[in-house]
Write a protein that holds these residues in place. Sequence first.
Motif: not given
Length: 131
Positions: A51-55, A57-60, A94-100, A113-117
Amino acid sequence: MPMSIIHNSLGTGKTASKAPSDRFTGDVWVDSAFSDGRRTVANVTFTPCARTNWHTHEDGQLLQITTGSGWVCDKGQEPRLVKAGDLVWCPPGTTHWHGAGAGCCMTHLAIGFGKAEWHQAVLDDEYSKGE
């Protein structure tokens, strides 16, 4: 401005690389197709439980699940099941994560879209709420 065509890049394996461990948990492969500093497009393949970490995206971010199944989760919410064919819109900021999921791999087309943090890793007990 005329349309652009990017030939033979997405899914060819020529640009695939292992995702960095400071942004992902488990084995994840990223096959990048396009990035111009404001937008990124990539196929991302997660092995079971990866999975991703929490993150944010500036513009989604738009995700299209192409194979397998897994989980998406907004901060403060319960993980939600996604499967091949589903589209997920992660609104700007929005702060979120996704994974298998635990039982299979998952691949999604990710358009950011935009910068990812990037933030902290998703803990096993946070991930397992979806199982």
